[in-house]
Write an enzyme that holds these catalytic residues in place. Structure first.
Site, PDB file in Angstrom:
ATOM      1  N   HIS A  68       0.837  -1.206   0.000  1.00 29.13           N
ATOM      2  CA  HIS A  68       0.000   0.000   0.000  1.00 29.13           C
ATOM      3  C   HIS A  68       0.874   1.260   0.000  1.00 29.13           C
ATOM      4  O   HIS A  68       0.459   2.306  -0.489  1.00 29.13           O
ATOM      5  CB  HIS A  68      -0.951   0.001   1.194  1.00 29.13           C
ATOM      6  CG  HIS A  68      -2.217  -0.767   0.938  1.00 29.13           C
ATOM      7  ND1 HIS A  68      -3.446  -0.387   1.428  1.00 29.13           N
ATOM      8  CD2 HIS A  68      -2.442  -1.904   0.229  1.00 29.13           C
ATOM      9  CE1 HIS A  68      -4.367  -1.254   1.021  1.00 29.13           C
ATOM     10  NE2 HIS A  68      -3.780  -2.188   0.308  1.00 29.13           N
ATOM     11  N   ASP A  69       2.078   1.167   0.542  1.00 24.56           N
ATOM     12  CA  ASP A  69       3.028   2.279   0.451  1.00 24.56           C
ATOM     13  C   ASP A  69       3.506   2.435  -0.992  1.00 24.56           C
ATOM     14  O   ASP A  69       3.497   3.528  -1.554  1.00 24.56           O
ATOM     15  CB  ASP A  69       4.224   2.005   1.383  1.00 24.56           C
ATOM     16  CG  ASP A  69       5.277   3.104   1.318  1.00 24.56           C
ATOM     17  OD1 ASP A  69       4.893   4.285   1.168  1.00 24.56           O
ATOM     18  OD2 ASP A  69       6.473   2.778   1.428  1.00 24.56           O
ATOM     19  N   SER A  78       5.837   6.771   2.626  1.00 27.00           N
ATOM     20  CA  SER A  78       4.888   7.869   2.873  1.00 27.00           C
ATOM     21  C   SER A  78       3.629   7.400   3.601  1.00 27.00           C
ATOM     22  O   SER A  78       2.958   8.198   4.252  1.00 27.00           O
ATOM     23  CB  SER A  78       4.524   8.570   1.570  1.00 27.00           C
ATOM     24  OG  SER A  78       3.999   7.649   0.641  1.00 27.00           O
TER      25      SER A  78
END
Ligand SMILES: *[C@@H]1O[C@H](CO)[C@@H](O)[C@H](O)[C@H]1NC(C)=O
Ligand SMILES: *[C@@H]1O[C@H](CO)[C@@H](O)[C@H](O)[C@H]1NC(C)=O
Ligand SMILES: *[C@@H]1O[C@H](CO)[C@@H](O)[C@H](O)[C@H]1NC(C)=O
Length: 202
Positions: A68-69, A78
């Protein structure tokens, strides 16, 4: 530097500005921290092992946190930033489902004790995801290292590009395809995570 991965510090902004001035961006290499943090892989392995002994489900959570990053502006850590209401953490595909942030912070603080201010949170998350898979009986791969931590966490972009719980299958497949991933990746990243998380999220 005892900085958790959730805060985007002034120091790292300065470091990123400095790096932008370098003429050539260095390539990622598997031995990036060979001299600056020789025990890095041992430290991360030990901490991931502890986290999995505490709760095996964390393996799936760390892998999910990593991909997912990566979907949002690359694997730049982030997703770990406390970005307020517009951050990736608060975006629908992550809110109340992305987890393991505190494990990453624990690993980060162990790494900092051994080699301060050297290893990026993005690299720590990438190694932790690999170790999670390997320690739960999955394949092993060498992790290219040398990522820089991002300072922008874009929740709007996260909502656009990440597979959402109620996306139809063809949307999920095309969101993966957009990232250079194929059907094998959809299955590898979705199915074990759904089983471990016991809910239907991607
Ligand atoms: C790496 O870990 C070993 C013990 O496992 C220790 O003896 C050594 O000093 C450590 N090296 C560094 C550079 O921290
Ligand atoms: C966040 O992503 C959106 C959607 O792609 C884009 O329009 C916006 O400019 C981005 N914001 C930042 C701060 O990068
Ligand atoms: C997806 O890509 C991987 C690695 O590039 C390959 O091994 C696999 O067979 C591909 N799967 C499909 C369904 O094309």
């Amino acid at each position: 530097m005892k900085r958790p991965c959730s805060s985007s510090g002034y120091y790292f902004c300065l470091m990123n500005m400095f790096l932008l001035l370098l003429p050539v961006r260095s390539q990622l290499t598997t031995d990036f921290y060979k001299s600056s943090c020789p025990n890095l892989s041992k430290i991360v392995r030990r901490e991931v092992q502890k986290a999995l002994m505490n709760e095996i489900r964390m393996a799936a959570s760390l892998l999910r946190l990593h991909f997912h990053d990566c979907f949002v502006n690359g694997c730049d850590g982030s997703i770990l930033l406390d970005g307020g209401d517009d951050g990736e953490k608060s975006a629908a595909p992550n809110l109340n489902s992305a987890r393991g942030y505190e494990v990453v912070d624990t690993i980060k603080s162990s790494v900092e004790s051994a080699c301060s201010g050297v290893v990026s949170c993005a690299d720590i998350l990438a190694i932790a995801a690999r170790d999670s898979v390997f320690l739960s009986g999955g394949p092993f791969w060498k992790v290219p290292l040398g990522r820089r931590d991002g300072t922008v966490s874009n929740g709007t972009l996260a909502t656009e590009v990440l597979p959402a719980p109620f996306d139809p299958l063809n949307t999920i497949i095309s969101k993966f395809t957009n990232m250079g991933l194929n059907l094998t990746d959809v299955v590898s990243l979705s199915v074990p995570i759904q089983l471990a998380e016991q809910v239907y999220i991607v």
